[in-house]
Design a protein around this motif. Structure first.
Motif, PDB file in Angstrom:
ATOM      1  N   PRO A  39       0.803  -1.214   0.000  1.00 52.41           N
ATOM      2  CA  PRO A  39       0.000   0.000   0.000  1.00 52.41           C
ATOM      3  C   PRO A  39       0.843   1.274   0.000  1.00 52.41           C
ATOM      4  O   PRO A  39       0.370   2.325   0.421  1.00 52.41           O
ATOM      5  N   LEU A  40       2.095   1.202  -0.455  1.00 51.98           N
ATOM      6  CA  LEU A  40       2.957   2.384  -0.441  1.00 51.98           C
ATOM      7  C   LEU A  40       2.402   3.462  -1.362  1.00 51.98           C
ATOM      8  O   LEU A  40       1.741   3.176  -2.358  1.00 51.98           O
ATOM      9  N   ARG A  41       2.713   4.710  -1.001  1.00 50.33           N
ATOM     10  CA  ARG A  41       2.240   5.870  -1.761  1.00 50.33           C
ATOM     11  C   ARG A  41       3.343   6.394  -2.663  1.00 50.33           C
ATOM     12  O   ARG A  41       4.506   6.087  -2.479  1.00 50.33           O
ATOM     13  N   SER A  42       2.952   7.247  -3.586  1.00 52.31           N
ATOM     14  CA  SER A  42       3.955   7.914  -4.419  1.00 52.31           C
ATOM     15  C   SER A  42       4.778   8.857  -3.546  1.00 52.31           C
ATOM     16  O   SER A  42       4.327   9.302  -2.470  1.00 52.31           O
ATOM     17  N   PHE A  43       5.972   9.177  -4.014  1.00 54.44           N
ATOM     18  CA  PHE A  43       6.838  10.083  -3.255  1.00 54.44           C
ATOM     19  C   PHE A  43       6.192  11.459  -3.128  1.00 54.44           C
ATOM     20  O   PHE A  43       6.302  12.107  -2.086  1.00 54.44           O
ATOM     21  N   SER A  44       5.483  11.907  -4.146  1.00 51.58           N
ATOM     22  CA  SER A  44       4.827  13.223  -4.062  1.00 51.58           C
ATOM     23  C   SER A  44       3.811  13.266  -2.922  1.00 51.58           C
ATOM     24  O   SER A  44       3.721  14.272  -2.216  1.00 51.58           O
ATOM     25  N   LYS A  45       3.090  12.182  -2.706  1.00 49.69           N
ATOM     26  CA  LYS A  45       2.108  12.153  -1.605  1.00 49.69           C
ATOM     27  C   LYS A  45       2.817  12.214  -0.246  1.00 49.69           C
ATOM     28  O   LYS A  45       2.320  12.852   0.692  1.00 49.69           O
ATOM     29  N   MET A  46       3.951  11.563  -0.151  1.00 49.35           N
ATOM     30  CA  MET A  46       4.713  11.624   1.099  1.00 49.35           C
ATOM     31  C   MET A  46       5.222  13.050   1.347  1.00 49.35           C
ATOM     32  O   MET A  46       5.198  13.535   2.479  1.00 49.35           O
ATOM     33  N   ILE A  47       5.669  13.714   0.292  1.00 53.94           N
ATOM     34  CA  ILE A  47       6.151  15.091   0.425  1.00 53.94           C
ATOM     35  C   ILE A  47       5.022  16.001   0.885  1.00 53.94           C
ATOM     36  O   ILE A  47       5.211  16.852   1.767  1.00 53.94           O
ATOM     37  N   LEU A  48       3.842  15.830   0.326  1.00 50.98           N
ATOM     38  CA  LEU A  48       2.713  16.663   0.749  1.00 50.98           C
ATOM     39  C   LEU A  48       2.398  16.457   2.222  1.00 50.98           C
ATOM     40  O   LEU A  48       2.098  17.413   2.940  1.00 50.98           O
ATOM     41  N   GLU A  49       2.494  15.221   2.693  1.00 50.32           N
ATOM     42  CA  GLU A  49       2.297  14.956   4.125  1.00 50.32           C
ATOM     43  C   GLU A  49       3.351  15.684   4.956  1.00 50.32           C
ATOM     44  O   GLU A  49       3.034  16.301   5.977  1.00 50.32           O
ATOM     45  N   ILE A  50       4.605  15.617   4.529  1.00 53.98           N
ATOM     46  CA  ILE A  50       5.697  16.295   5.233  1.00 53.98           C
ATOM     47  C   ILE A  50       5.402  17.789   5.355  1.00 53.98           C
ATOM     48  O   ILE A  50       5.537  18.375   6.440  1.00 53.98           O
ATOM     49  N   LEU A  51       4.980  18.404   4.269  1.00 51.93           N
ATOM     50  CA  LEU A  51       4.699  19.840   4.274  1.00 51.93           C
ATOM     51  C   LEU A  51       3.504  20.167   5.172  1.00 51.93           C
ATOM     52  O   LEU A  51       3.536  21.153   5.917  1.00 51.93           O
ATOM     53  N   ASP A  52       2.459  19.352   5.112  1.00 51.43           N
ATOM     54  CA  ASP A  52       1.277  19.596   5.939  1.00 51.43           C
ATOM     55  C   ASP A  52       1.609  19.520   7.427  1.00 51.43           C
ATOM     56  O   ASP A  52       1.152  20.350   8.220  1.00 51.43           O
TER      57      ASP A  52
END
Length: 154
Positions: A39-52
């Motif tokens: 169920p891993l996410r794309s790297f862009s989704k992880m980056i958005l989480e980091i920023l949020d």
């Protein structure tokens, strides 16, 4: 404190510079679509989480206004993602001077994830979260046959 607020901010900044270089290393299409397995996410989704998380915690600690928002949820290009990183940096730089050492030691219930922790622990969690996801990004890049940026260059 073992280090000053400014020294800690420089650590955060060095990590973000490395994360940005990691984003830059991705081919645009893979940045938003590639995940090696479910169920891993794309790297862009992880980056958005980091920023949020960074935005929510820094704003809350500095201003006492807790809001976990997703202002970059519609980002769909590498340029937009990098702009989101720079916008977050500008907002954090605006809020950072309002954070005091005393405020960092304040322990409160976490308004986003539950549990009690100090504000320093929140910032430390945000840093660890970024490091964790960047490490995943490194694995993604290697899976795509791309050499990740040098870890030691901040």
């Amino acid at each position: 404190m073992v280090m000053t607020l400014e020294q800690f901010r420089e650590i955060l900044g060095g990590n973000r510079r490395l994360t940005i270089r990691t984003i830059e290393a991705f081919p645009e299409d893979k940045l938003f679509t590639f995940a090696p397995i479910e169920p891993l996410r794309s790297f862009s989704k992880m980056i958005l989480e980091i920023l949020d998380i960074e935005r929510g915690y820094t704003r809350g600690i500095a201003l006492g206004e807790w809001e976990y928002s997703q202002p970059f949820a519609g980002v769909s290009t590498k340029a937009e993602l990098l702009d989101s990183c720079h916008e977050t940096k500008e907002d954090v730089q605006k809020w950072w001077p309002k954070i005091t050492e005393e405020r960092l030691h304040t322990v409160e219930k976490d308004p986003f994830f539950g549990g009690e922790m100090s504000h320093f622990e929140r910032l430390h969690y945000a840093l660890e979260n970024e490091i964790h996801h960047r490490g995943q990004g490194f694995i993604y890049l290697r899976s795509l046959g791309i050499e990740p940026p040098a870890f030691w260059e901040r």
